[in-house]
Design an enzyme around this catalytic site. Structure first.
Site, PDB file in Angstrom:
ATOM      1  N   LYS A 121      -3.090   2.458  16.800  1.00  0.00           N
ATOM      2  CA  LYS A 121      -4.146   3.101  16.008  1.00  0.00           C
ATOM      3  C   LYS A 121      -5.203   3.758  16.876  1.00  0.00           C
ATOM      4  O   LYS A 121      -5.802   4.763  16.472  1.00  0.00           O
ATOM      5  CB  LYS A 121      -4.822   2.072  15.106  1.00  0.00           C
ATOM      6  N   GLU A 205     -14.494  -0.907  12.992  1.00  0.00           N
ATOM      7  CA  GLU A 205     -14.865   0.198  12.105  1.00  0.00           C
ATOM      8  C   GLU A 205     -15.835  -0.339  11.072  1.00  0.00           C
ATOM      9  O   GLU A 205     -15.761  -1.524  10.720  1.00  0.00           O
ATOM     10  CB  GLU A 205     -13.631   0.737  11.355  1.00  0.00           C
ATOM     11  N   HIS A 240      -1.784  -5.962   0.903  1.00  0.00           N
ATOM     12  CA  HIS A 240      -1.295  -4.823   1.683  1.00  0.00           C
ATOM     13  C   HIS A 240       0.119  -4.395   1.339  1.00  0.00           C
ATOM     14  O   HIS A 240       0.718  -3.594   2.037  1.00  0.00           O
ATOM     15  CB  HIS A 240      -1.436  -5.068   3.176  1.00  0.00           C
ATOM     16  N   ARG A 297       7.582   7.806   9.566  1.00  0.00           N
ATOM     17  CA  ARG A 297       8.874   7.575   8.905  1.00  0.00           C
ATOM     18  C   ARG A 297       8.857   8.179   7.507  1.00  0.00           C
ATOM     19  O   ARG A 297       7.810   8.600   7.017  1.00  0.00           O
ATOM     20  CB  ARG A 297       9.095   6.063   8.763  1.00  0.00           C
TER      21      ARG A 297
HETATM   22  C1  MV4 Z   1      -9.949  -0.102   6.111  1.00  0.00           C
HETATM   23  C2  MV4 Z   1     -10.539  -0.546   4.924  1.00  0.00           C
HETATM   24  C3  MV4 Z   1     -11.903  -0.437   4.798  1.00  0.00           C
HETATM   25  N1  MV4 Z   1     -12.630   0.072   5.802  1.00  0.00           N
HETATM   26  N2  MV4 Z   1     -10.711   0.402   7.081  1.00  0.00           N
HETATM   27  C4  MV4 Z   1      -5.552  -1.672   5.175  1.00  0.00           C
HETATM   28  C5  MV4 Z   1      -4.256  -1.106   5.604  1.00  0.00           C
HETATM   29  C6  MV4 Z   1      -4.561  -0.368   6.856  1.00  0.00           C
HETATM   30  N3  MV4 Z   1      -3.775   0.817   6.941  1.00  0.00           N
HETATM   31  C7  MV4 Z   1      -6.000  -0.061   6.770  1.00  0.00           C
HETATM   32  N4  MV4 Z   1      -6.535  -0.823   5.702  1.00  0.00           N
HETATM   33  C8  MV4 Z   1      -7.843  -0.752   5.386  1.00  0.00           C
HETATM   34  N5  MV4 Z   1      -8.632  -0.201   6.318  1.00  0.00           N
HETATM   35  C9  MV4 Z   1     -12.022   0.464   6.923  1.00  0.00           C
HETATM   36  N6  MV4 Z   1     -12.774   0.947   7.923  1.00  0.00           N
HETATM   37  C10 MV4 Z   1      -9.731  -1.090   3.935  1.00  0.00           C
HETATM   38  C11 MV4 Z   1      -8.381  -1.206   4.173  1.00  0.00           C
HETATM   39  C12 MV4 Z   1      -7.628  -1.798   3.111  1.00  0.00           C
HETATM   40  C13 MV4 Z   1      -6.676  -1.093   2.444  1.00  0.00           C
HETATM   41  C14 MV4 Z   1      -6.390   0.218   2.753  1.00  0.00           C
HETATM   42  C15 MV4 Z   1      -5.422   0.887   2.076  1.00  0.00           C
HETATM   43  C16 MV4 Z   1      -4.728   0.246   1.066  1.00  0.00           C
HETATM   44  C17 MV4 Z   1      -4.989  -1.021   0.745  1.00  0.00           C
HETATM   45  C18 MV4 Z   1      -5.962  -1.727   1.419  1.00  0.00           C
HETATM   46  C19 MV4 Z   1      -6.237  -3.027   1.057  1.00  0.00           C
HETATM   47  C20 MV4 Z   1      -7.190  -3.710   1.723  1.00  0.00           C
HETATM   48  C21 MV4 Z   1      -7.886  -3.107   2.757  1.00  0.00           C
END
Ligand code: MV4
Length: 500
Positions: A121, A205, A240, A297
């Site tokens: 990332k 973050e 997730h 993918r």
């Molecule tokens: C975040 C976030 C809130 N703030 N980043 C979860 C999966 C990963 N790809 C990144 N994720 C998140 N990153 C910041 N700065 C909340 C999530 C997150 C989330 C994001 C997408 C879909 C579902 C989620 C469920 C919980 C938290």
């Protein structure tokens, strides 16, 4: 050599619905297919569907679907010139991509370099930074000095999120509410990341508390042409794991869609991306979006994009891999209608979504206008315990969101699965929920609104009719002397199921 001679046979390094999905497109293109399978998948549909099939080892995927040499050997044995990895397994493994190239084979996917950069990332964000892509404020590099990071966290403002650079899909994330907890959480995050990924690099973050998860599909060819195929909204998820996806999103304006699409194309351009990829964003309450990561993918939820654009993403992947130019430009693409996907998992929503295994005693899929089912099972088959418990993807398409939702409810009601608990009833609950219908939801939808007892709530009149029918059927079976046998059969699987 003409390009169409380059790829007469492809090997599909995957199983289940996605293996079938890929083989179907290959067949339409006049390309022969090779299946690989584990000992648990001898009778699987992807094995029967392929022109040839090779057993690559025992059931556990680390002895079969994940063994690079076995996949490459299977290509050599069968003369397959290219490999489609599907999703999961080796699909985002840069070492695999490199070894496929070394063996003189074509991987239907991006370059090993693009995979490697996007696989971390922090390097993904560093690449994207060149293009002025909006990102959540935080640290741009792995944290070396905890005190320094804490100062940065204070600047950024709490709550903050600690993320593992090598993580993905939410693994290894930690929310920190206050500065006093920072140091302890940081140490926990580092040790978690080290044991899970063999890489303890973490970064921070600002925590976006109520985001929507919106991702953009991109396609890039080997001549620098990159287009986006609009967004997919994937906010309905639990732990997730996505459960429902749709395209387009109910909240994006045309302006935001275009801005996000342009950012996604730029992110792809930052690694000279080729093939199909997905750029993931979060969208906050003010409709500001931030780049999170890129998946290199074909995604599980790709069908919703196919339905609203009319483009077969697997065919495009194959054409790109064999050296063709993209046959359309950005301005040729437009959104038509609305599509929704429900992942039908062998999980019990009434029991905290625990995986449920057993035999598909009844398995009848819905049919009719605007319904697509991508699955890999037939009635009588067993769901293997070794792999992902997804039985099928139920996808509906309609002229607008309302029609797609109504069609999904109808399709769920037509779907007949017995012998295994599934997420079908949960899907209906979501479709009928006011927050979903009005488009006012975020990633907390499931935790906020879903209580298992909701599944049994039904209209009293319907419940009465159901009870009367059930008692009549039961009486009939008694009359026929069938009841004991039937009742016994339908309860056996419960005793036999594993406890996770
Ligand atoms: C975040 C976030 C809130 N703030 N980043 C979860 C999966 C990963 N790809 C990144 N994720 C998140 N990153 C910041 N700065 C909340 C999530 C997150 C989330 C994001 C997408 C879909 C579902 C989620 C469920 C919980 C938290």
């Amino acid at each position: 050599m003409p390009i169409f001679d380059l790829m007469k046979k492809i090997l599909v390094a995957n199983r289940g619905e996605i293996a079938l999905r890929i083989m179907r497109s290959a067949k339409e293109m006049g390309i022969k297919t090779v299946a690989v399978f584990s000992e648990a998948d001898r009778d699987a549909l992807h094995v029967r569907y392929a022109d040839e099939a090779i057993c690559i080892g025992p059931a556990p995927s680390n002895q079969s679907y994940l063994v690079i040499e076995k996949i490459i050997d299977a290509c050599k044995q069968t003369g397959a010139e290219a490999i489609h990895p599907g999703y999961g397994f080796l699909s985002e493994n840069a070492v695999f991509a490199e070894q496929v190239a070394q063996a003189g084979l074509i991987l239907i996917g991006p370059s090993p370099q693009a995979m490697e950069t996007m696989g971390n990332k922090l390097s993904a964000k560093a690449a994207a930074l060149k293009y002025n892509i909006p990102m959540v404020p935080g640290t741009e590099e792995a944290i070396e000095d905890v005190e320094e990071a804490k100062q940065r966290a204070i600047e950024v403002g709490f709550p903050i999120l600690i993320k593992a650079a090598a993580g993905g899909g939410g693994k290894g994330m930690r929310i920190v509410e206050r500065a006093e907890e920072f140091e302890e959480q940081m140490h926990l995050a580092v040790s978690e990341a080290t044991s899970a990924f063999g890489d303890g690099s973490v970064f921070i973050e600002r925590y976006v508390t109520s985001p929507r998860h919106i991702e953009i599909q991109v396609l890039g060819d080997n001549y620098g042409n990159i287009v986006h195929l609009f967004e997919r909204e994937c906010s309905v998820q639990r732990r997730h794991q996505k459960v429902i996806e749709e395209a387009p999103s109910a909240v994006l304006t045309e302006e935001i869609r275009q801005a996000m699409g342009k950012c996604a194309v730029d992110v792809a351009r930052s690694v000279q991306y080729t093939g199909a990829g997905t750029v993931e964003f979060i969208l906050d309450e003010n409709l500001d979006f931030f780049f999170l990561e890129m998946n290199t993918r074909l995604q599980v939820e790709h069908p919703v994009t196919e339905l609203i654009t009319g483009i077969d993403l697997v065919k495009e992947q194959i054409k790109i891999a064999r050296g063709e130019k993209l046959s359309f430009k950005q301005e040729d693409l437009k959104i038509n209608g609305h599509a929704i996907e429900l992942r039908v998992y062998a999980e019990d929503p009434a029991n905290n979504f625990l995986p449920d295994i057993g035999v598909l005693q009844t398995y009848k899929t819905p049919k009719g206008n605007g319904v697509r089912v991508d699955d890999g099972f037939e009635q009588g088959m067993e769901i293997p315990i070794y792999y992902d418990p997804m039985i099928a993807k139920l996808i509906t398409f309609g002229k607008d969101r309302e029609e797609a939702i109504q069609r999904m409810v109808r399709a769920i009601e037509e779907y007949e699965i017995t012998g295994i608990e599934t997420t079908l009833g949960f899907g209906k609950f979501v479709m009928q929920h006011e927050a979903f219908k009005t488009g006012k939801f975020d990633t907390h939808f499931v935790g906020k609104y879903f209580k298992p007892e909701k599944l049994n709530e039904q209209d009293p009149e319907e419940a009465l009719i159901a009870a009367v029918i059930a008692s009549k059927l039961f009486d009939q079976k008694i009359d026929n002397g069938l009841a004991n046998e039937q009742i016994k059969k339908s309860s056996d699987w419960r005793k036999n199921r594993l406890n996770y």
